[in-house]
Design a protein around this motif. Structure first.
Motif, mmCIF file in Angstrom:
data_model
loop_
_atom_site.group_PDB
_atom_site.id
_atom_site.type_symbol
_atom_site.label_atom_id
_atom_site.label_comp_id
_atom_site.label_asym_id
_atom_site.label_seq_id
_atom_site.Cartn_x
_atom_site.Cartn_y
_atom_site.Cartn_z
ATOM 1 N N ARG A 155 -7.939 6.996 -6.348
ATOM 2 C CA ARG A 155 -8.548 7.421 -7.614
ATOM 3 C C ARG A 155 -8.557 8.927 -7.745
ATOM 4 N N GLU A 156 -8.949 9.605 -6.692
ATOM 5 C CA GLU A 156 -9.025 11.065 -6.688
ATOM 6 C C GLU A 156 -8.191 11.605 -5.527
ATOM 7 N N SER A 177 0.827 -1.210 0.000
ATOM 8 C CA SER A 177 0.000 0.000 0.000
ATOM 9 C C SER A 177 0.858 1.255 0.000
ATOM 10 N N ARG A 204 3.721 5.916 -5.525
ATOM 11 C CA ARG A 204 3.735 5.919 -6.988
ATOM 12 C C ARG A 204 2.536 6.665 -7.562
ATOM 13 N N GLY A 205 1.542 6.961 -6.725
ATOM 14 C CA GLY A 205 0.349 7.660 -7.190
ATOM 15 C C GLY A 205 -0.695 6.737 -7.787
ATOM 16 N N LYS A 206 -0.635 5.456 -7.447
ATOM 17 C CA LYS A 206 -1.560 4.486 -8.025
ATOM 18 C C LYS A 206 -2.533 3.905 -7.006
ATOM 19 N N LEU A 207 -2.616 4.474 -5.821
ATOM 20 C CA LEU A 207 -3.491 3.918 -4.792
ATOM 21 C C LEU A 207 -4.845 4.622 -4.760
ATOM 22 N N LYS A 211 3.926 1.558 -1.196
ATOM 23 C CA LYS A 211 4.553 1.699 -2.508
ATOM 24 C C LYS A 211 3.564 2.235 -3.534
ATOM 25 N N LEU A 212 2.334 1.715 -3.536
ATOM 26 C CA LEU A 212 1.321 2.206 -4.471
ATOM 27 C C LEU A 212 0.963 3.660 -4.195
ATOM 28 N N LYS A 215 -8.096 2.628 -6.119
ATOM 29 C CA LYS A 215 -7.987 1.920 -7.397
ATOM 30 C C LYS A 215 -7.967 0.430 -7.165
#
Length: 74
Positions: free
Chosen positions: A19-20, A8, A14-17, A10-11, A74
């Motif tokens: 949605r908004e 969690s 990276r900006g991938k966890l 790491k995501l 996400k």
């Protein structure tokens, strides 16, 4: 459990966890602001500092689920 937390984190970085991310930041800032205002107003009273900290923490903790009820990942 440690692996889930690490994944969690790491995501998130990276900006991938989220949605908004701006919605999350906005709602979190509203909650922090409400907690800060309650802490500063209660700290002016002639009571021990632990009581205003406890009350403002309860206010902030009770407010966050309502602010983040539409939070999506996400």
């Amino acid at each position: 459990m440690f692996q889930l937390g690490w994944l969690s984190a790491k995501l998130f970085f990276r900006g991938k966890l989220l949605r908004e991310p701006m919605y999350f930041i906005q709602q979190t800032a509203i909650g922090i602001g409400a907690g800060l205002i309650s802490l500063l107003s209660l700290a002016q009273a002639e009571i021990p500092l632990c009581i205003p900290i406890t009350i403002s923490s309860l206010i902030t903790g009770g407010l966050m689920p309502f602010l983040l009820k539409d939070f999506k990942m996400k």
